[in-house]
Every structure is written in structure tokens, then in C-alpha cells.
Write a protein that holds these residues in place. Sequence first.
Motif, short mmCIF file in Angstrom:
data_model
loop_
_atom_site.label_atom_id
_atom_site.label_comp_id
_atom_site.label_asym_id
_atom_site.label_seq_id
_atom_site.Cartn_x
_atom_site.Cartn_y
_atom_site.Cartn_z
N SER A 1 41.13 36.86 39.13
CA SER A 1 40.50 37.29 40.38
C SER A 1 39.10 37.78 40.11
O SER A 1 38.85 38.53 39.18
CB SER A 1 41.33 38.40 41.01
N GLY B 1 36.50 42.40 43.96
CA GLY B 1 36.44 43.78 43.54
C GLY B 1 35.86 44.63 44.65
O GLY B 1 35.31 44.13 45.63
N ASP C 1 37.34 46.09 33.18
CA ASP C 1 38.16 45.26 34.06
C ASP C 1 39.61 45.38 33.63
O ASP C 1 39.99 44.91 32.56
CB ASP C 1 37.68 43.81 34.01
N SER D 1 42.10 44.13 35.55
CA SER D 1 42.90 43.12 36.24
C SER D 1 43.47 42.08 35.29
O SER D 1 44.49 41.46 35.59
CB SER D 1 42.05 42.42 37.31
#
Length: 871
Positions: free
Chosen positions: A730, A733, A750, A752
Motif C-alpha cells: 500500500s 498514508g 513504514d 505497513s
Amino acid sequence: MSAKLLTLRCAKLWAFLLVLTGLNHMLHGQTINDPDSLLIVSDTLQSDTIARGRSANALDARVDYLSSDSIRFDITTQKVYLYRNNDINYKNINLKAGYVEIDFTTSIVSATYQEDTSGNQTGRPVFTEGSNSFESHRMRYNYRTRKGLVQTVVTQDGEGYIHGSKVKYMPNQEVNVFRGSYTTCDHDPPHFEFRYNRAKLIPDNKIVTGPAYLTIEGVPTPFFIPFGMFPNKKGQRSGIVVPTFGESASRGFYLENGGYYQVINNYMDLKVTGDIYSLGSWALKPQVRYNKRYRFNGAFNFSYAENLLGERGSPEYNRYKDFQLRWVHNQDPKARPLSKFSANVNVVSSQYNKFNPVSSNAYLSNTFQSSINYSTSWQGKYFLTAALNHQQNTITREVNLILPKITFSVNRFYPLRKKQLVGKPRWYENISVNYNNQAENRINTYDTLIFKEDVRKMMRNGLQHNLTLSSGSVKLLRYLVWTNNINYTERWYTRTIRKYWSNDSILTGNGWEYGSLMTDTVDGFAAARDYNFSSNISTSLYGVFTYSRGPVRAVRHVIKPSLSFSFRPDFSQPRFGYYRYYTDQSGNAAIYSIFEGSIYGSPPERKSGNIGFRLSNNLEMKIRSKKDTVSGLRKIILIEDLSLAVSYDLAKDSLNFSPLNISGRTTLFKNLQVYYSSSWDPYALNEEGQRINRFEWDVNRKLFRQERHNWRLGLSFRLSSDLIKGERASTAGTEEELREVNENPENYVDWSVPWTLNISYDFNHTTTFRYQNGYRNYDISREKSLVQTISFRGDANVTPKWKIGFTSGYDFTEKKFTYTSIDVYRDLHCWEMRFNWVPLGFRQQWGFTINIKSSLLQDLKLDKKKDFRDF
């Protein structure tokens, strides 16, 4: 029928009777509406009649309320009691609580929580007015005077949270707090807070407290302040930029990046920060940012630093004066569609990034470029571009400036074509003309001389016109494509040179030299013109082989041969006046161009009549693939390009053939790029290693003599948990995360993607052949050059709160590691911890930081480091 349902129906009947008998006037004419049909509506009398009969305590707006358990009306005392999961809305006021009591005689709303069978508190009152909201244990609020008294409250204001044992809510939305605390942590209880006895909250402005002290995990710390002032104003605000402090072994104790931030207006701000060290080093760094929405935005940074290393009087003492100028300007494409202005300026002194780097990339860089560009067009046909360019190398200290470069061009046009073309154009209607010119002024010098010597003497300038007449593509014999071009170039200069041999003695760095070549500069306008003709014939040949069995279904081979011819006169002839002669010390005449060293060069000498041949190859195949549900085939490129090129010059009296050049490229396994190039000479060499006008076949029975070959491999791939799972990472944000990525890419974390690994491998091998000792059967020596490096970068979430990142590489030629960095990050909810370590090389350093995440208290941190200047 259940008791709860019976109670609900009785309540509905009671509300209906109240409406019929007009008892709503006892509730002062207010309108109360409930989604569960517990409804008391206003009278249907005319408005003037209602106004005369309404009490002074009557509500002036609609009240909506909802209760999941029950609602009780006490007409005698004019009170309403609401039980469990209550939700009340009045104007811009919302109240949610487990228990609510409304007294219409005093206009006071009381709310508190309820306890379940286990004794747990449920339904704590949450009061919201406008953008202000707080949660408490008990509260009393007068909805007419808009005053309230709350006990054990937690309210959020901006990024901060205010806790208080007693809070008084004022009509102007100011809040007075008794025995409370301020924090940016949303945990209950907070991990840290500033505790105080009294405080005042002014919405969208500030929070002012009396004496306050910091507690961490409920433990008081020695950090005490006589008063506190916490900003909670939305948008930009001026204030002091708190510096970081520490100690450097080479420069002493320091305060870094401290200063002041000033909001100039809605479109511009100014930040002035600086560094100061106890041993004398200092730096000043002003920064201006501007942003006009839908028009332009940019930033201007200037830094000046004086770095003193060592103690005065010692052999290790050095003093460096360095600076950096950075300017970035971007224009919105919609602001002026036909013109654009942009700037990207980055000028640094040679030692600035050695002692004052803002990032590891800045420290490792030694070449810097700048450009300021303006472009516009008219009628979609005429285009003008003006640019200022800068390039420098901080190792060699060379500086190249282009001040300015102006380019003007005209779109290709067809002078013989009608405005309204009917049918297929004739061959002469495809004749096109293309024109462009460019003017340039260059300065090539060193950063130590740019402000010391006469700038005019360092300038080289000129203007060049280019005119191309093209026949377009003409089909011959259906399969051949023929193109012809006539090119005309004219150069304008304001300076030429004259050379002569002088027998006078001159003193040089190597002593006295007798006789030397002298060069004089002659100012004045001079023009240089040249022209040439070129023609090219090309075609494409396709060979397709199909197979009915096996995984390979088809192979296609594309061959693109081309034959070219170009002619250029000899512009060194005296009638042109571009070349002259001088007599050297041996009495021989030597030719030179009066435009030697000019920015656009000189018309070429010697006649040229080249016939060129080029053969390009492309090889592809199709195989069966289960992933392709349409055709069931997948294309694979085996050879993207494999080309052979050679030429023959008709104008030469010997050595007419050029070396044969072979080049190729392809991509294997989607990530491996392979490049190959080689050069083969058809002529033999004499004993001195010079080319002679005899073919290699005649001397050594070989078609070609290999001169050089080069292999280049580039491999890069990325592994991550998303790729292995077949998911796409992805890129979305929050706005704050995207801003962090743009402004501080090295500090962005990050979470994710659980882990990533990026690997890059480069291989470059060049072999140059040297032929010695002999006319036949040479002694061949090979000079080999090998550059082989591998670099890798990645990170991993060790736990949901721990992340480790690394960057490193290895140079196989030098047999040592390249820049290596290890980063450790710990998410501490409202705090964060970072550790960076560079264990190897001249950039060796380490740094440790623990700080609050919120931007409101970002200066509250502990920072310890030992950078490369201390080793």
C-alpha cells in the motif's frame, strides 16, 4: 408481554396524552424529539400566541435525545431523567452519558456514569461543544449561561490532552482547570504528563499553567518549570526553536539547530537557526518558505559555517569557512499553461558537506548541479527556453557555469504542402524544414578563483543556428524506406584566436624554457558555417518459426539492415578562412582552427564521404503459459538488440574502413540486464603499433584484430513480505505520514510492510588489447579493468514495536565494505527511540535519540551522539 415492552408502550401513550392536553407548555414550549418515538412536539398555535405564553426559561432551539433504557418525566419538579446510553443534541452541544438529569427550572443538565453488575463504570459523560470535547466522571452544565463544572475530566485540544480533577467551563469556551495535567499521550493513564495545580485553556490559542513538573509512568522527575505555555493554535505559529545539546570531541560542547520561527503571512514563513560550539565553531542557517496555492511554492535556504578543528596553536588546528545555497521553486501547471518557471539551485563549498552534512547522501555526494529554467511558447509553433545552469565537483573543485543558455525552436513545417491536404501527399509535399538556435555563455573555473579573477576573461560564449531540410520517408520498391537530409549550421562568436611560435625565453614552474607556442585572443565578431548531406535506406525482415509441440510455440527473428551515406566538404581550405597555419620550432607548418576552444566548436576539417552499414537483430519467442487465460501464450525477449556497424570513407586516401563495432543488450529473468560491446579493427599494425594501410587478413590471415570488449551486468531485485504473499504494498498514508516522507525521508518509518530487502549487483569488465613487437604475430597483452560491487538495503519488524534497518555493500575490487549503516527504531506509543550506527569507514559514527512523537513537544528529547568528526 415483557415488562420492558409494557413500560415503553406506556411511555409512548403518556407522551401522546401530553400532546393532546397541551402539557408541553409546562415544559416551556421546548421541542424534544426522540428516535424511539418518545416524542413531545411543540404546540400548533400561531407563533405570536406561543411567544406570549412561553416562559422566559423556554429553550430557543430543538432538542433531540435518545435513551436505550428508559426516560422518566417529572411534571411536578419539571425534570427529565434518562437512563443508559443517552445521547442528547442541542444546537452545537452534544452529551453522551450513562445517566442524565435535566432540570428545566434551573436550566442545568447533570450527567454521570453507571455501574454494571461487576462494579465497572460504563457510560462516562462525554460533552462536546463545537470542536471542544471532554470526558469526565460527573458534570453539571447550565445550557443558558453555558457554564459548567466537571469532575475528573479528560479533554482533547488539538494534539494535546488535559486532565483535571475539577474543571470549570466558561461561556467564552475558556476552561479553568484545578489539579490537572497536560500530555500528548492518549493512553489511560498517560505514559507522561506535566502536572500542575492550576491551568487555563484558551481555545485555538494556548494553554497556560502555573508551576509544573514532568512525570513519566506516574513517577515525578526533577524536570520542573516555573510556568507552562503549550501552544494549541491551529495552523502556523511563531516561536522559539529549541536546540539540541551535546558534546563533540573535536569541537567541544554544542547547541545545534536552535533559533526562532516567524510566520510572515499566510503564504510565507521564516526560520533562522544556528549552531554554536564551545571551541569556536558556529553556523547560521536562515530558511524562507513560500506557498501560493494554485500558483507556486518553494523554499530558500542559506547556510554559513565556520568550523574550527583542534586547538589554536597546535599542528592539528584548521579553520574552514563554508557555505551552502539551496533554492527550490515550483510552478503550478495550471497557473500559466503556456509558460513555466522552475528553479533547483544547490551550490556548496568544497568542505561544507564534510563538516555540516544534513544527510548521509549529502555527505557521500561530490557532484552538485543547479538549474533555473523559464520556458514559453506561442501559437503552439514557436518555443523559447532560457536557463541558468551550474555544475561543480567538490573533489576537483571545478565549477562550470552557464549564464545563460537560450534556446529558440520552430515546429517542423512543410513549405510545399497545402493547408488542406486532399488525399495522399506527393513526395515533395513531405519535404519539411526544422529550425532551432541556441545562445550560450560559459564560465569554466575553480571555486577558489571564481571571485578573484576577471570574470569576463573566463567567459566563452556564442550563438548557433541549425537548419534541417528533410525529404521525409519515401517508399522504394514497397519495402525500402528512403530518407534524405540537408543540414546547415552557422556559429557566431565574439572572439577568435591566433597562434604563433615564439623563440623568446620564458620562466615556468619547471624553470626557463626556450621557445614556446603562444596564443593571442582577438576580440570581434566572427561567423563559422558548415553544411552536410545525408541519406539513409532501411528495411525490416521478419522470420517466424512455429511449433505445434513442446512448450515453445513460436520464434521470431527481426533483422533491420540500413545503408547510409553522408558527405561533408573540407572546411579547412583557405577560401573559408576558418583554419590557419603557424611554423613550429622544426620549421614545419602546423594547422589550427581560429575557433579552437569555442563552445560550439569549429567547422570540421578534411572532406568526408562516409558509406555506413548497420545490421540490427531482435530475437523473441512465445511459450505456453497457464497464467494467460486469453491466448495461453507468453512472450519472452531473448535478445533485445544485437547490432553490427561499420563504415567506409570515400574521401580518405587510405585506412578507409572504420573499426567494426558490435553491441548488444538483453534482459534475463526480468531483473538481470546484460550489455556487451566490442571493437574490431580490419587493419594491421606496424612495429611502432600504428595502423597501416594493409588488412589484417593480408598480414596474419585474420579478418579483424580485436581492440576492446566490454561486459556489463546489472542485477536489482526487491523482496518483501507482500511480494511473497502475492499482495501489493500500500502506498497510501495519512497526510502527516506523507509530509514526513517528503520532508524527512530518512526519519520515516513504514510499519505497513513487515520486512523488505533490496539487492543491487553491478559488474563491469573491460579488456583492452595491446599489440607490441612485430609486424607479424604480435605479442598481445591484455589490460583488464574490473568493477564489481554489491549493495543491499532492508528492514524488518522484529516485533510490532521494534524495527531494524540496515544499508551496506561490498566492493570486490577494493575488497572492502562500502557505506554501512544500522538503524534501530522502537515505538514507545507516545514516545519513540532511534539508534543509528555507522561502524565502518570514514563516516564512522553513532547517535541515540528518544523523543516525544507529537510535534507540539518535539523539542522534549534526549539526544546523544558521536559523529565522524569526533573519530
